[in-house]
Design a protein around this motif. Structure first.
Motif, PDB file in Angstrom:
ATOM      1  N   GLY A 183       0.821  -1.188   0.000  1.00  0.00           N
ATOM      2  CA  GLY A 183       0.000   0.000   0.000  1.00  0.00           C
ATOM      3  C   GLY A 183       0.861   1.245   0.000  1.00  0.00           C
ATOM      4  N   ASN A 184       0.623   2.140   0.982  1.00  0.00           N
ATOM      5  CA  ASN A 184       1.336   3.399   1.049  1.00  0.00           C
ATOM      6  C   ASN A 184       2.464   3.399   2.065  1.00  0.00           C
ATOM      7  N   GLN A 185       2.817   2.230   2.587  1.00  0.00           N
ATOM      8  CA  GLN A 185       3.896   2.150   3.571  1.00  0.00           C
ATOM      9  C   GLN A 185       5.235   2.443   2.900  1.00  0.00           C
ATOM     10  N   THR A 186       6.041   3.293   3.493  1.00  0.00           N
ATOM     11  CA  THR A 186       7.325   3.681   2.915  1.00  0.00           C
ATOM     12  C   THR A 186       8.358   2.582   3.135  1.00  0.00           C
ATOM     13  N   ILE A 187       9.110   2.254   2.090  1.00  0.00           N
ATOM     14  CA  ILE A 187      10.142   1.229   2.207  1.00  0.00           C
ATOM     15  C   ILE A 187      11.400   1.832   2.820  1.00  0.00           C
ATOM     16  N   THR A 188      12.251   0.996   3.363  1.00  0.00           N
ATOM     17  CA  THR A 188      13.482   1.463   4.009  1.00  0.00           C
ATOM     18  C   THR A 188      14.737   1.096   3.230  1.00  0.00           C
ATOM     19  N   GLU A 189      14.636   0.199   2.261  1.00  0.00           N
ATOM     20  CA  GLU A 189      15.809  -0.158   1.476  1.00  0.00           C
ATOM     21  C   GLU A 189      15.418  -0.657   0.097  1.00  0.00           C
ATOM     22  N   PHE A 190      16.387  -0.594  -0.798  1.00  0.00           N
ATOM     23  CA  PHE A 190      16.230  -1.100  -2.154  1.00  0.00           C
ATOM     24  C   PHE A 190      17.100  -2.347  -2.322  1.00  0.00           C
ATOM     25  N   VAL A 191      16.762  -3.114  -3.344  1.00  0.00           N
ATOM     26  CA  VAL A 191      17.585  -4.259  -3.730  1.00  0.00           C
ATOM     27  C   VAL A 191      18.061  -4.028  -5.153  1.00  0.00           C
ATOM     28  N   LEU A 192      19.378  -4.004  -5.341  1.00  0.00           N
ATOM     29  CA  LEU A 192      19.954  -3.826  -6.669  1.00  0.00           C
ATOM     30  C   LEU A 192      20.007  -5.179  -7.369  1.00  0.00           C
ATOM     31  N   LEU A 193      19.241  -5.310  -8.444  1.00  0.00           N
ATOM     32  CA  LEU A 193      19.163  -6.602  -9.130  1.00  0.00           C
ATOM     33  C   LEU A 193      20.407  -6.898  -9.954  1.00  0.00           C
ATOM     34  N   GLY A 194      21.073  -5.864 -10.449  1.00  0.00           N
ATOM     35  CA  GLY A 194      22.282  -6.075 -11.236  1.00  0.00           C
ATOM     36  C   GLY A 194      22.022  -6.919 -12.466  1.00  0.00           C
ATOM     37  N   PHE A 195      22.902  -7.890 -12.705  1.00  0.00           N
ATOM     38  CA  PHE A 195      22.760  -8.777 -13.863  1.00  0.00           C
ATOM     39  C   PHE A 195      22.054 -10.071 -13.431  1.00  0.00           C
TER      40      PHE A 195
END
Length: 319
Positions: A7-19
């Motif tokens: 929903g509208n909950q703010t995330i705290t981190e991203f995941v870099l998918l790379g290759f």
């Protein structure tokens, strides 16, 4: 563990998918890019050491070259370690860390645009005004031009960062790139990113077009001046001092223009990552080779440095 929002909950981190789509090659890529990263650091450090240690290289051209090498060590180190981590495990990065990585890398890349223009201007003065060159490129002017190049990058990307910091990210949190780049980040924003996108596009055009235009003008005047030289050998010597810089400019500006001014020209995300590799890893790798391959002064400086090191080692071993 990554925090995935609903929903509208703010995330705290991203995941870099790379290759991620060629996972079977990750261990091979880790070995290859570790060697490449080591080569980048070693090659650029050698250039800096050669310039600092040799009195003969205390000239404007080598002063700017040492700055370029230092800049490329920094911006490669901003991206490559996280990319290497992604080859071994899931590369998670906090939202604040992601924005910081984007800011540092973007600032250094923008600074390189201006620094390459300064280097072209330096060659223009050296070839077109050889008698006045020492006065026109006095130490205080060299320092001023260098500071303008560095500060311009951080000021421009500081504005972009301020706009990006106002956006909300509430999921998904997967970035399909090996570093925190602008376009993938904008696609994940929950709030309207149009102001940041338009501002970044305008700044990208300005920061690429103005330095690139200055480079073209500088080399146009260089060509005119060189063609007036009656001796063929003198012409070749003049052109050879600029060929290294032109090779770097072509690679660096070409990939940046494709990715940030005409991104629609890249029809797949994998191809976009390959282009990104060209200027995040390729240019810093080839710069030491391009600038030193036919540069006798740098070769001699490195030989003298190696000789002094060997002599000192022998003397210490003798005593």
């Amino acid at each position: 563990m990554e925090t995935v929002s609903l929903g509208n909950q703010t995330i705290t981190e991203f995941v870099l998918l790379g290759f991620h789509d060629i996972a079977e090659l990750h261990h091979l890529f880790f070995i290859v890019f570790t060697l490449v990263y080591t080569s980048i650091i070693t090659g650029n450090v050698l250039i800096i050491v050669a310039v600092v240690s040799s009195q003969r290289l205390h000239t404007p051209m080598y002063f700017f070259l040492a700055n370029l090498s230092f800049l490329e060590i920094l911006y490669t180190s901003t991206v490559v370690p996280k990319m290497l981590e992604g080859f071994l495990q899931e590369a998670a990065i906090s939202v604040a860390g992601c924005l910081l990585q984007f800011f540092i890398f973007g600032s250094l890349a923008t600074a390189e645009c201006f620094l390459l223009a300064v280097m072209a201007y330096d060659r223009y003065l050296a070839i077109c005004y050889p008698l006045r060159y020492p006065l026109l490129m006095a130490p205080r002017w060299c320092l001023g031009l260098m500071l303008i190049a560095w500060l311009s990058g951080f000021m421009v990307d500081g504005l972009v960062l301020a706009l990006m910091a106002q956006l909300r990210f509430c999921g998904p949190n997967h970035i399909d790139q090996f570093y925190c780049d602008f376009t993938p980040l904008m696609s994940l924003a929950c709030s309207d990113p149009s102001i940041a996108q338009r501002t970044t596009f305008i700044l990208s055009v300005v920061c690429l077009a103005i330095p690139f235009g200055l480079i073209l003008i500088s080399y146009a005047w260089i060509v005119v001046a060189v063609l007036r030289v009656p001796s063929g050998a003198s012409r070749w010597k003049a052109f050879s001092t600029c060929s290294s810089h032109l090779a770097v400019v072509s690679t660096f500006y070409g990939t940046l223009m494709v990715l940030y001014i005409a991104p629609s020209a890249v029809h797949s995300q994998l191809l976009s990552k390959v282009f990104a590799l060209l200027y995040t890893v390729g240019t810093p790798l080839f710069n030491p080779v391009i600038y030193t391959l036919r540069n006798k002064e740098v070769h001699q400086a490195l030989r003298r440095l190696l000789y002094r090191k060997q002599t000192r080692t022998i003397e210490e071993g003798w005593w």
